[in-house]
Motif scaffolding. Structure first.
Motif, PDB file in Angstrom:
ATOM      1  N   LEU A  87      41.971  47.803  45.684  1.00 58.10           N
ATOM      2  CA  LEU A  87      42.345  48.428  44.699  1.00 58.10           C
ATOM      3  C   LEU A  87      41.059  49.784  44.662  1.00 58.10           C
ATOM      4  N   GLU A  88      40.035  49.539  45.222  1.00 56.44           N
ATOM      5  CA  GLU A  88      38.789  50.345  45.380  1.00 56.44           C
ATOM      6  C   GLU A  88      39.171  51.781  46.094  1.00 56.44           C
ATOM      7  N   SER A  89      40.058  51.481  47.159  1.00 55.43           N
ATOM      8  CA  SER A  89      40.330  52.765  47.949  1.00 55.43           C
ATOM      9  C   SER A  89      41.224  53.405  47.437  1.00 55.43           C
ATOM     10  N   THR A  90      42.353  52.812  46.635  1.00 55.95           N
ATOM     11  CA  THR A  90      43.365  53.516  45.989  1.00 55.95           C
ATOM     12  C   THR A  90      42.583  54.418  44.994  1.00 55.95           C
ATOM     13  N   MET A  91      41.818  53.887  44.121  1.00 58.30           N
ATOM     14  CA  MET A  91      41.279  54.597  43.198  1.00 58.30           C
ATOM     15  C   MET A  91      40.550  55.934  43.423  1.00 58.30           C
ATOM     16  N   LEU A  92      39.614  55.701  44.691  1.00 58.65           N
ATOM     17  CA  LEU A  92      38.882  56.634  45.167  1.00 58.65           C
ATOM     18  C   LEU A  92      39.736  57.802  45.608  1.00 58.65           C
ATOM     19  N   SER A  93      40.729  57.558  46.254  1.00 52.71           N
ATOM     20  CA  SER A  93      41.608  58.369  46.997  1.00 52.71           C
ATOM     21  C   SER A  93      42.327  59.148  45.784  1.00 52.71           C
ATOM     22  N   LYS A 180      36.775  60.667  37.995  1.00 50.22           N
ATOM     23  CA  LYS A 180      35.683  61.278  39.166  1.00 50.22           C
ATOM     24  C   LYS A 180      35.250  59.919  40.042  1.00 50.22           C
ATOM     25  N   PRO A 181      35.050  60.163  41.284  1.00 47.87           N
ATOM     26  CA  PRO A 181      34.841  59.097  41.977  1.00 47.87           C
ATOM     27  C   PRO A 181      33.588  58.187  41.691  1.00 47.87           C
ATOM     28  N   GLU A 182      32.555  59.005  41.023  1.00 48.49           N
ATOM     29  CA  GLU A 182      31.471  58.325  40.678  1.00 48.49           C
ATOM     30  C   GLU A 182      31.776  57.042  39.652  1.00 48.49           C
ATOM     31  N   MET A 183      32.724  57.399  38.766  1.00 50.70           N
ATOM     32  CA  MET A 183      33.092  56.835  37.589  1.00 50.70           C
ATOM     33  C   MET A 183      33.953  55.356  37.958  1.00 50.70           C
ATOM     34  N   VAL A 184      34.438  55.451  39.368  1.00 55.19           N
ATOM     35  CA  VAL A 184      35.236  54.366  39.992  1.00 55.19           C
ATOM     36  C   VAL A 184      34.538  53.197  40.284  1.00 55.19           C
ATOM     37  N   GLN A 185      33.177  53.368  40.634  1.00 57.58           N
ATOM     38  CA  GLN A 185      32.193  52.377  40.766  1.00 57.58           C
ATOM     39  C   GLN A 185      32.003  51.618  39.740  1.00 57.58           C
ATOM     40  N   ALA A 186      32.140  52.064  38.484  1.00 58.84           N
ATOM     41  CA  ALA A 186      31.900  51.329  37.065  1.00 58.84           C
ATOM     42  C   ALA A 186      33.134  50.390  36.926  1.00 58.84           C
ATOM     43  N   VAL A 187      34.328  50.964  37.106  1.00 57.70           N
ATOM     44  CA  VAL A 187      35.517  50.303  36.849  1.00 57.70           C
ATOM     45  C   VAL A 187      35.719  49.154  37.862  1.00 57.70           C
ATOM     46  N   GLN A 188      35.528  49.436  39.050  1.00 58.27           N
ATOM     47  CA  GLN A 188      35.758  48.591  40.078  1.00 58.27           C
ATOM     48  C   GLN A 188      34.984  47.385  39.967  1.00 58.27           C
ATOM     49  N   ILE A 189      33.629  47.392  39.238  1.00 57.94           N
ATOM     50  CA  ILE A 189      33.049  46.038  39.175  1.00 57.94           C
ATOM     51  C   ILE A 189      34.005  44.857  38.477  1.00 57.94           C
ATOM     52  N   LEU A 190      35.099  45.416  37.735  1.00 55.70           N
ATOM     53  CA  LEU A 190      35.819  44.350  37.093  1.00 55.70           C
ATOM     54  C   LEU A 190      36.619  43.819  37.961  1.00 55.70           C
ATOM     55  N   VAL A 191      36.983  44.286  39.193  1.00 60.35           N
ATOM     56  CA  VAL A 191      37.667  43.575  40.268  1.00 60.35           C
ATOM     57  C   VAL A 191      37.222  41.978  40.599  1.00 60.35           C
ATOM     58  N   TRP A 192      35.841  42.205  40.775  1.00 57.81           N
ATOM     59  CA  TRP A 192      35.443  40.746  41.285  1.00 57.81           C
ATOM     60  C   TRP A 192      35.305  39.824  40.373  1.00 57.81           C
ATOM     61  N   PRO A 193      34.978  39.992  39.056  1.00 64.52           N
ATOM     62  CA  PRO A 193      35.187  38.858  38.102  1.00 64.52           C
ATOM     63  C   PRO A 193      36.576  38.511  37.880  1.00 64.52           C
ATOM     64  N   VAL A 194      37.533  39.120  37.734  1.00 62.01           N
ATOM     65  CA  VAL A 194      38.895  38.805  37.747  1.00 62.01           C
ATOM     66  C   VAL A 194      39.177  38.021  38.995  1.00 62.01           C
ATOM     67  N   SER A 195      38.957  38.429  40.247  1.00 59.34           N
ATOM     68  CA  SER A 195      39.354  38.008  41.444  1.00 59.34           C
ATOM     69  C   SER A 195      38.753  36.465  41.416  1.00 59.34           C
ATOM     70  N   PHE A 196      37.596  36.378  41.207  1.00 56.61           N
ATOM     71  CA  PHE A 196      36.897  34.913  41.248  1.00 56.61           C
ATOM     72  C   PHE A 196      37.064  33.974  40.239  1.00 56.61           C
ATOM     73  N   LEU A 197      37.533  34.783  38.881  1.00 57.15           N
ATOM     74  CA  LEU A 197      37.904  33.652  37.919  1.00 57.15           C
ATOM     75  C   LEU A 197      39.075  33.558  37.902  1.00 57.15           C
ATOM     76  N   SER A 198      39.623  32.869  39.085  1.00 55.20           N
ATOM     77  CA  SER A 198      40.891  32.396  39.395  1.00 55.20           C
ATOM     78  C   SER A 198      40.841  31.024  40.271  1.00 55.20           C
ATOM     79  N   ASN A 199      41.890  30.524  40.805  1.00 57.92           N
ATOM     80  CA  ASN A 199      42.041  29.293  41.428  1.00 57.92           C
ATOM     81  C   ASN A 199      41.931  29.628  42.931  1.00 57.92           C
ATOM     82  N   ALA A 200      41.555  30.759  43.352  1.00 58.09           N
ATOM     83  CA  ALA A 200      41.809  31.134  44.651  1.00 58.09           C
ATOM     84  C   ALA A 200      40.842  30.340  45.879  1.00 58.09           C
ATOM     85  N   ILE A 201      39.602  30.035  45.275  1.00 56.16           N
ATOM     86  CA  ILE A 201      38.964  29.246  46.316  1.00 56.16           C
ATOM     87  C   ILE A 201      38.375  27.959  45.437  1.00 56.16           C
ATOM     88  N   ALA A 202      38.595  27.603  44.454  1.00 54.56           N
ATOM     89  CA  ALA A 202      38.288  26.341  43.835  1.00 54.56           C
ATOM     90  C   ALA A 202      39.419  25.851  42.572  1.00 54.56           C
TER      91      ALA A 202
END
Length: 274
Positions: A87-93, A180-202
Motif C-alpha cells: 500500500l505504501e508504494s501505491t500511496m507514494l506514487s 504530499k509524500p511526506e504525509m504518507v509516512q504518517a498515514v502508512q503507520i496505520l497499515v502495520w497495526p491493522v495487519s498485525f491486529l489480525s489472525n495472520a500469525i496467531a
C-alpha cells in the motif's frame, strides 16, 4: 482537442466506454513502464513479504493454539498480510504525481475522467499477482502445502486479490487526502497495526478475550480464515459468528470498502481542478 473528442463520444455509451478503456490502458502502460525504470523498487516490494515469511517461520516462530504444521497456518496469513504491504508504494506514487503536477497535466488532456486512477489500480493489481506467485512459490519451498482441489485454490487466490483491490482504493483515497509524500509516512503507520491486529500469525484464542473478539472482526482475519479453509489448512479460528462465516465476510468486507473508498477517491480526483 478535448472539445472535439467530447463531440465524438457523444454519439453513444459504447464509444465513451471504449475511449475510457483505451485511456485507462494507456495509463496502465505508463505505470508498467515505471517497473523497467525502477527495478530496485519492484524487487524490494517482492522481497520484503518473503523476508517477513521467512522471519516468522524460522526466526520468531509461533503457533500458539495451532494444531499441526505451523507453516500451513502461517503462509495463508502472510499471503493475506502481503495484500496490505504494498500500500505504501501505491500511496507514494499517487502523491508524487500530485506533487509534480503530472495529474494536472493529464486532466488537461482529452482523456476519460478517472483513467489515471484506473490505470494505477490495474498496474498495482498486476504487481500483486506477481507478488502472490512469488510468495506461494516460497511457501511451497519451505514446506507449506494446500490440500484442497484446484478450484478451491483459485477461490482462495480470488479472495486475496479482492482484498488487495479494496486496500488499493483505500490507499489511493488516503494518498490524495495526504497530498504530499511526506504525509504518507504518517498515514502508512496505520497499515502495520491493522495487519498485525489480525489472525495472520496467531490465533484469536491465544489472545485476551476482548482482543480476540476485535481480531476476529478484522477484514484481514476474515480473508485469512477463509483462505485457510479453501486451502484446507489448519484454522483454529474459534466458534464466533465472524469465524464461522469467514468466507462471507471475506467478500462483504472488501466490497464494502470499495463501495466507500472508490467513489471517495474518484470524487477527490475530480475536485482537484476546482
Amino acid at each position: 482537442m478535448k472539445a472535439t473528442r467530447g463531440t465524438e463520444t457523444a454519439g453513444g455509451t459504447g464509444s465513451k466506454l471504449g475511449w475510457a478503456a483505451a485511456d485507462s490502458w494507456t495509463m496502465t502502460r505508463r505505470e508498467l513502464a515505471h517497473w523497467a525504470r525502477q527495478p530496485v523498487q519492484v524487487v524490494v516490494g517482492l522481497v520484503f513479504p518473503v523476508m517477513m515469511l521467512l522471519m516468522f517461520s524460522y526466526l520468531i516462530g509461533g503457533g500458539r493454539g495451532i494444531e499441526g504444521n505451523f507453516k500451513d497456518y502461517l503462509v495463508p496469513g502472510m499471503l493475506t498480510m502481503t495484500m496490505a504491504f504494498g500500500l505504501e508504494s501505491t500511496m507514494l506514487s499517487v502523491t508524487q504525481d500530485l506533487g509534480k503536477g503530472i495529474i494536472d497535466r493529464f486532466r488537461s488532456m482529452p482523456m476519460a475522467s478517472g483513467a489515471v486512477l484506473v490505470g494505477r489500480s490495474i498496474a498495482d493489481m498486476l504487481q500483486s499477482v506477481v507478488g502472490l506467485i512469488v510468495m506461494i512459490a516460497v511457501g511451497y519451498a519451505i514446506g507449506w502445502r494446500w490440500h484442497g482441489d484446484f478450484s478451491s485454490f483459485l477461490g482462495a487466490v480470488g479472495l486475496l486479490l479482492l482484498l488487495r483491490f479494496a486496500m488499493l482504493w483505500v490507499g489511493i483515497h488516503l494518498a490524495m487526502v495526504a497530498g504530499k509524500p511526506e504525509m504518507v509516512q504518517a498515514v502508512q503507520i496505520l497499515v502495520w497495526p491493522v495487519s498485525f491486529l489480525s489472525n495472520a500469525i496467531a490465533t484469536p484464542g491465544s489472545m485476551p478475550s476482548w482482543l480476540g473478539a476485535i481480531v476476529e472482526w478484522n477484514p484481514m482475519s476474515a480473508t485469512a480464515t477463509a483462505v485457510r479453509g479453501l486451502f484446507d489448512n489448519p484454522g483454529a479460528a474459534g466458534d464466533s459468528w465472524a469465524a464461522t462465516h469467514a468466507e462471507l465476510l471475506a467478500v462483504v468486507w472488501p466490497v464494502a470498502l470499495v463501495a466507500v473508498f472508490f467513489p471517495l477517491a474518484v470524487g477527490r480526483f475530480r475536485a482537484l481542478s476546482r
